[in-house]
Design an enzyme around this catalytic site. Sequence first.
Site, short mmCIF file in Angstrom:
data_model
loop_
_atom_site.label_atom_id
_atom_site.label_comp_id
_atom_site.label_asym_id
_atom_site.label_seq_id
_atom_site.Cartn_x
_atom_site.Cartn_y
_atom_site.Cartn_z
N GLN A 105 0.85 -1.20 0.00
CA GLN A 105 0.00 0.00 0.00
C GLN A 105 0.88 1.24 0.00
O GLN A 105 1.62 1.48 0.96
CB GLN A 105 -0.90 -0.01 1.24
CG GLN A 105 -1.88 1.13 1.25
CD GLN A 105 -2.79 1.10 2.47
OE1 GLN A 105 -2.33 1.16 3.60
NE2 GLN A 105 -4.09 0.99 2.23
N TYR A 180 -5.52 10.85 3.96
CA TYR A 180 -4.07 10.98 3.79
C TYR A 180 -3.76 11.92 2.63
O TYR A 180 -4.66 12.49 2.02
CB TYR A 180 -3.44 9.59 3.62
CG TYR A 180 -3.62 8.74 4.86
CD1 TYR A 180 -3.25 9.22 6.12
CD2 TYR A 180 -4.20 7.48 4.80
CE1 TYR A 180 -3.44 8.47 7.27
CE2 TYR A 180 -4.40 6.72 5.94
CZ TYR A 180 -4.01 7.22 7.18
OH TYR A 180 -4.21 6.49 8.32
N ARG A 356 -10.36 -6.68 9.96
CA ARG A 356 -10.45 -7.15 11.35
C ARG A 356 -10.71 -8.65 11.46
O ARG A 356 -10.20 -9.31 12.37
CB ARG A 356 -11.56 -6.38 12.07
CG ARG A 356 -11.21 -4.93 12.31
CD ARG A 356 -12.42 -4.11 12.63
NE ARG A 356 -13.31 -3.98 11.47
CZ ARG A 356 -14.45 -3.32 11.48
NH1 ARG A 356 -14.84 -2.74 12.58
NH2 ARG A 356 -15.19 -3.23 10.39
C1 LIG Z 1 -5.52 -2.40 13.08
C2 LIG Z 1 -5.96 -1.77 11.80
C3 LIG Z 1 -5.07 -1.01 11.04
C4 LIG Z 1 -5.47 -0.43 9.85
N1 LIG Z 1 -4.55 0.24 9.08
C5 LIG Z 1 -4.90 0.65 7.84
C6 LIG Z 1 -3.90 1.15 6.95
O1 LIG Z 1 -2.71 1.21 7.27
N2 LIG Z 1 -4.31 1.55 5.73
C7 LIG Z 1 -5.63 1.47 5.34
O2 LIG Z 1 -5.95 1.83 4.22
N3 LIG Z 1 -6.57 0.98 6.15
C8 LIG Z 1 -6.24 0.54 7.37
N4 LIG Z 1 -7.19 -0.05 8.15
C9 LIG Z 1 -8.59 -0.17 7.66
C10 LIG Z 1 -8.80 -1.52 6.95
O3 LIG Z 1 -8.00 -1.65 5.81
C11 LIG Z 1 -10.27 -1.70 6.53
O4 LIG Z 1 -10.60 -0.67 5.61
C12 LIG Z 1 -11.23 -1.66 7.72
O5 LIG Z 1 -10.72 -2.44 8.79
C13 LIG Z 1 -12.62 -2.18 7.34
O6 LIG Z 1 -12.55 -3.50 6.89
P1 LIG Z 1 -13.02 -4.74 7.84
O7 LIG Z 1 -14.45 -4.54 8.17
O8 LIG Z 1 -12.78 -5.97 6.98
O9 LIG Z 1 -12.17 -4.71 9.05
C14 LIG Z 1 -6.80 -0.62 9.38
C15 LIG Z 1 -7.69 -1.38 10.13
C16 LIG Z 1 -7.28 -1.98 11.32
C17 LIG Z 1 -8.27 -2.84 12.07
#
Ligand SMILES: Cc1cc2nc3c(=O)[nH]c(=O)nc-3n(C[C@H](O)[C@H](O)[C@H](O)COP(=O)(O)O)c2cc1C
Length: 400
Positions: A105, A180, A356
């Site tokens: 990314q 960002y 998650r």
């Molecule tokens: C611990 C953690 C760190 C994350 N860091 C990033 C990141 O560095 N870049 C990003 O685009 N999204 C980040 N996200 C968001 C996830 O990529 C995703 O968009 C979000 O968790 C929703 O998806 P989910 O319902 O499958 O968890 C992060 C999410 C979590 C839980």
Amino acid sequence: MKTANAHLQRCFSPARLNGLELKNRLLKAGTFEGMSPGGVPSQRLSDFHRRIAQGGIAMTTLGYCAVTNDGRLNENMLYMHDGLRPALTELIQQLHALDTKVSGQMGFGGGFSKNRQLERKRPLGPSFGINLLGVAQGMLFCDAMSLNDIKALIKSYQRAAAFMKSVGFDCLEIHFGHGYGLCQFMSPKTNRRTDDYGGSLLNRMRLPLQVLEAVRSTVGESFPIIGKISLTEGVSGGLDYDDAVEIARLLDSAGIDGIITSGGTSTMNPMIMFRGDSFLPPMLKAEPNPLMRMMLRLSGPFIFKSYPYEELYFLEQAKRIREAVQCNLIYVGGASSNDSFARLMQEGFDFIQLGRTLLSDPDLPQQAQSSEHYASRCVHCNECVATIEHPAGIHCPRFG
Ligand SMILES: Cc1cc2nc3c(=O)[nH]c(=O)nc-3n(C[C@H](O)[C@H](O)[C@H](O)COP(=O)(O)O)c2cc1C
């Protein structure tokens, strides 16, 4: 009429993303791992991704690989430079040996940083303003980028892309969302420029499109480039769902291979990205800086809005993007059961990113494939989000 089973089968069947063959349609979402102290990839980082790979994901994503030192949010993030060549090459080779592809990314924080190793005095965004992340560190402001700064940034994306391809990444994910750097240019909330990079949506999209073009010209036509956008920033005066349709159309016409439909901004409205329990309480508990804690306490109630969790919470708005573009569409946000995976396939999405749920169970892809009624045990308590700066890196405090 296809049955839910047929849609599920499609989810678990091999697929192509531009020139890249993927063994199924489940991808690990970028989640900054917090496992690169001092900006150096640790053994923990490779263990983390190997564990995810062993669970059967088709492609994992190294979260937030900054394109420059100054694009990092803090000094414990990776930035793409030759010093990382041996470590990243080895990490990617290990994942390839587990039959898992690797995406990187590409991040750039813009005017939002608490990186103490900045080469400049202040981080650079589209316009002068408050550096929301850096205030507690005494880094109060960000400066507006000059036209030369913009040119240099585009070159940095090119350099980073060439480096990332050369160390073995199979795919590049450009971060266009979550507030960002590139998103700051796209958003009328943060971009108050009066030159060709500000004003109309087309002008605000100029830099993101130039970055896409530069990365494409560097990696070639057959190399997959995907981009993560925010369907809405969730703040008044910011980007909203109608803008996202136009943004997606522009990225599609510019030749992007896939669009990831996320939402929210890390600084102004993070909960719209996650839904469910607020992670303000665990963040307050984990925050070591007393000034930051005080600021979080004061600003928290305005920033951490309440959005109840529902499965596939971005589906209705992401479907609007499906209707607008030809490129691959990659769903992210609350996809946590086989019912949801089948529904997404039925609605015409090409891939699904998981965040998650994979932290709570890295074996999700294998489990889901072997059990028709699979549902994740993740309860979206969002405590994992507050582990981003934990010494052990991100993990699920309940099941991890
Ligand atoms: C611990 C953690 C760190 C994350 N860091 C990033 C990141 O560095 N870049 C990003 O685009 N999204 C980040 N996200 C968001 C996830 O990529 C995703 O968009 C979000 O968790 C929703 O998806 P989910 O319902 O499958 O968890 C992060 C999410 C979590 C839980």
